[in-house]
Scaffold this motif. Sequence first.
Motif, PDB file in Angstrom:
ATOM      1  N   VAL A 141      -1.802  -4.585  -6.434  1.00 53.86           N
ATOM      2  CA  VAL A 141      -0.644  -4.067  -5.691  1.00 53.86           C
ATOM      3  C   VAL A 141      -0.321  -2.643  -6.144  1.00 53.86           C
ATOM      4  O   VAL A 141      -0.100  -1.746  -5.316  1.00 53.86           O
ATOM      5  N   ILE A 142      -0.306  -2.403  -7.443  1.00 50.29           N
ATOM      6  CA  ILE A 142       0.047  -1.074  -7.957  1.00 50.29           C
ATOM      7  C   ILE A 142      -1.066  -0.071  -7.681  1.00 50.29           C
ATOM      8  O   ILE A 142      -0.809   1.065  -7.267  1.00 50.29           O
ATOM      9  N   PHE A 143      -2.308  -0.493  -7.869  1.00 45.04           N
ATOM     10  CA  PHE A 143      -3.445   0.389  -7.580  1.00 45.04           C
ATOM     11  C   PHE A 143      -3.375   0.877  -6.136  1.00 45.04           C
ATOM     12  O   PHE A 143      -3.513   2.067  -5.853  1.00 45.04           O
ATOM     13  N   LEU A 144      -3.139  -0.055  -5.230  1.00 48.82           N
ATOM     14  CA  LEU A 144      -3.122   0.271  -3.803  1.00 48.82           C
ATOM     15  C   LEU A 144      -1.861   1.041  -3.407  1.00 48.82           C
ATOM     16  O   LEU A 144      -1.928   2.002  -2.635  1.00 48.82           O
ATOM     17  N   ALA A 145      -0.728   0.636  -3.940  1.00 43.57           N
ATOM     18  CA  ALA A 145       0.532   1.331  -3.634  1.00 43.57           C
ATOM     19  C   ALA A 145       0.436   2.803  -4.033  1.00 43.57           C
ATOM     20  O   ALA A 145       0.933   3.688  -3.338  1.00 43.57           O
ATOM     21  N   ASP A 146      -0.248   3.081  -5.138  1.00 43.35           N
ATOM     22  CA  ASP A 146      -0.427   4.448  -5.623  1.00 43.35           C
ATOM     23  C   ASP A 146      -1.266   5.260  -4.632  1.00 43.35           C
ATOM     24  O   ASP A 146      -1.080   6.467  -4.487  1.00 43.35           O
ATOM     25  N   PHE A 147      -2.177   4.580  -3.948  1.00 43.74           N
ATOM     26  CA  PHE A 147      -3.040   5.240  -2.967  1.00 43.74           C
ATOM     27  C   PHE A 147      -2.328   5.540  -1.649  1.00 43.74           C
ATOM     28  O   PHE A 147      -2.564   6.566  -1.022  1.00 43.74           O
ATOM     29  N   ILE A 148      -1.496   4.612  -1.192  1.00 51.71           N
ATOM     30  CA  ILE A 148      -0.967   4.701   0.174  1.00 51.71           C
ATOM     31  C   ILE A 148       0.534   5.002   0.240  1.00 51.71           C
ATOM     32  O   ILE A 148       1.112   4.946   1.321  1.00 51.71           O
ATOM     33  N   SER A 149       1.155   5.305  -0.893  1.00 48.83           N
ATOM     34  CA  SER A 149       2.607   5.567  -0.906  1.00 48.83           C
ATOM     35  C   SER A 149       2.975   6.658   0.108  1.00 48.83           C
ATOM     36  O   SER A 149       2.133   7.480   0.477  1.00 48.83           O
ATOM     37  N   ALA A 150       4.228   6.666   0.541  1.00 44.33           N
ATOM     38  CA  ALA A 150       4.700   7.529   1.634  1.00 44.33           C
ATOM     39  C   ALA A 150       4.451   9.020   1.383  1.00 44.33           C
ATOM     40  O   ALA A 150       4.330   9.798   2.320  1.00 44.33           O
ATOM     41  N   ASP A 151       4.366   9.428   0.133  1.00 38.32           N
ATOM     42  CA  ASP A 151       4.178  10.843  -0.184  1.00 38.32           C
ATOM     43  C   ASP A 151       2.719  11.287  -0.087  1.00 38.32           C
ATOM     44  O   ASP A 151       2.435  12.476  -0.156  1.00 38.32           O
ATOM     45  N   ARG A 152       1.784  10.343   0.065  1.00 42.23           N
ATOM     46  CA  ARG A 152       0.351  10.699   0.144  1.00 42.23           C
ATOM     47  C   ARG A 152       0.017  11.205   1.542  1.00 42.23           C
ATOM     48  O   ARG A 152       0.489  10.639   2.544  1.00 42.23           O
ATOM     49  N   ASP A 153      -0.850  12.214   1.614  1.00 46.43           N
ATOM     50  CA  ASP A 153      -1.171  12.772   2.940  1.00 46.43           C
ATOM     51  C   ASP A 153      -2.643  13.158   3.079  1.00 46.43           C
ATOM     52  O   ASP A 153      -2.989  14.031   3.858  1.00 46.43           O
ATOM     53  N   PHE A 154      -3.532  12.487   2.325  1.00 44.34           N
ATOM     54  CA  PHE A 154      -4.959  12.837   2.458  1.00 44.34           C
ATOM     55  C   PHE A 154      -5.492  12.322   3.806  1.00 44.34           C
ATOM     56  O   PHE A 154      -4.914  11.396   4.394  1.00 44.34           O
ATOM     57  N   PRO A 155      -6.582  12.939   4.309  1.00 48.78           N
ATOM     58  CA  PRO A 155      -7.136  12.507   5.590  1.00 48.78           C
ATOM     59  C   PRO A 155      -7.541  11.031   5.527  1.00 48.78           C
ATOM     60  O   PRO A 155      -8.220  10.628   4.589  1.00 48.78           O
ATOM     61  N   GLY A 156      -7.083  10.256   6.475  1.00 49.10           N
ATOM     62  CA  GLY A 156      -7.456   8.841   6.487  1.00 49.10           C
ATOM     63  C   GLY A 156      -6.404   7.933   5.882  1.00 49.10           C
ATOM     64  O   GLY A 156      -6.549   6.710   5.888  1.00 49.10           O
ATOM     65  N   VAL A 157      -5.325   8.517   5.345  1.00 51.39           N
ATOM     66  CA  VAL A 157      -4.329   7.677   4.661  1.00 51.39           C
ATOM     67  C   VAL A 157      -3.640   6.720   5.639  1.00 51.39           C
ATOM     68  O   VAL A 157      -3.321   5.583   5.267  1.00 51.39           O
ATOM     69  N   GLU A 158      -3.461   7.154   6.893  1.00 50.89           N
ATOM     70  CA  GLU A 158      -2.814   6.287   7.891  1.00 50.89           C
ATOM     71  C   GLU A 158      -3.631   5.013   8.116  1.00 50.89           C
ATOM     72  O   GLU A 158      -3.084   3.909   8.143  1.00 50.89           O
ATOM     73  N   ASP A 159      -4.947   5.197   8.280  1.00 49.49           N
ATOM     74  CA  ASP A 159      -5.860   4.052   8.451  1.00 49.49           C
ATOM     75  C   ASP A 159      -5.819   3.129   7.240  1.00 49.49           C
ATOM     76  O   ASP A 159      -5.794   1.912   7.373  1.00 49.49           O
ATOM     77  N   LEU A 160      -5.823   3.756   6.057  1.00 47.05           N
ATOM     78  CA  LEU A 160      -5.826   2.966   4.829  1.00 47.05           C
ATOM     79  C   LEU A 160      -4.520   2.172   4.698  1.00 47.05           C
ATOM     80  O   LEU A 160      -4.520   1.032   4.235  1.00 47.05           O
ATOM     81  N   ARG A 161      -3.408   2.766   5.134  1.00 51.66           N
ATOM     82  CA  ARG A 161      -2.105   2.077   5.100  1.00 51.66           C
ATOM     83  C   ARG A 161      -2.155   0.808   5.944  1.00 51.66           C
ATOM     84  O   ARG A 161      -1.683  -0.248   5.529  1.00 51.66           O
ATOM     85  N   LYS A 162      -2.754   0.949   7.144  1.00 56.91           N
ATOM     86  CA  LYS A 162      -2.860  -0.227   8.023  1.00 56.91           C
ATOM     87  C   LYS A 162      -3.751  -1.273   7.382  1.00 56.91           C
ATOM     88  O   LYS A 162      -3.416  -2.455   7.330  1.00 56.91           O
ATOM     89  N   LYS A 163      -4.908  -0.834   6.893  1.00 54.33           N
ATOM     90  CA  LYS A 163      -5.869  -1.746   6.277  1.00 54.33           C
ATOM     91  C   LYS A 163      -5.256  -2.477   5.084  1.00 54.33           C
ATOM     92  O   LYS A 163      -5.550  -3.645   4.844  1.00 54.33           O
TER      93      LYS A 163
END
Length: 188
Positions: free
Chosen positions: A123-145
């Motif tokens: 949960v923490i590993f993933l939350a760190d990747f997809i948190s609202a402040d992240r904006d790398f290309p593909g983050v939207e897709d990763l959030r859904k996944k």
Amino acid sequence: MTYEKAEAAVRPLLSEKRFYHSVCVSHEAEHLARRYGADPEQARLAGILHDIMKDLPGDEQLKLMERFGIILTDLEHAQKKLWHAILGAAYIEKVLKVRDAGLICAVRYHTTGRADMTLLEKVIFLADFISADRDFPGVEDLRKKAYISMDSAIVEGMIFTIRELAEHNQPIHPDTIQAYNQLVLAGR
Ligand code: DGI
Ligand code: FE
Ligand code: FE
Ligand code: FE
């Protein structure tokens, strides 16, 4: 430890931007915990604490690690970005007196991951990747996944990191490789 106490401990140690990131990770972790059946309060707490040592200058991080008796491998010593997770775990245990071993491990492995990650660690590993402040290309897709399959999202995040590191001739921590291999094999 309550969330309010954790937030108060973290705030003076972080820049405004890094503190905002930690609040976002905490929020995302709470949501992921609800989705996957982890403890939302524990996830919230781990999220706010996960980068607690991130803004400490490198020399001070090394000094503190020495004081805590932490021995780094050569690879860890060479990868400054790995220090804050290792030190952060020791700091919350020894200074903030956190007694929850699961929470301490979630901070400890938030950057590299590891084999046999607990639900909270994922949960923490993933939350760190997809948190609202992240904006790398593909983050939207990763959030859904992330809300469809946690393990596939983690693998995708790890591929991103491993590729990035390899492109820049950086070593990859064995814990990251082991986590990646295990999740890929389990997903077949
Ligand atoms: O602290 P954050 O910036 O929020 O995120 P993090 O703790 O996940 O750190 C990510 C950085 O760590 C990223 O720039 C890649 C770097 N890093 C260095 N060596 C490794 C590594 N990440 C992983 N997963 N494995 C490594 O071996
Ligand atoms: Fe919300
Ligand atoms: Fe971090
Ligand atoms: Fe972070």
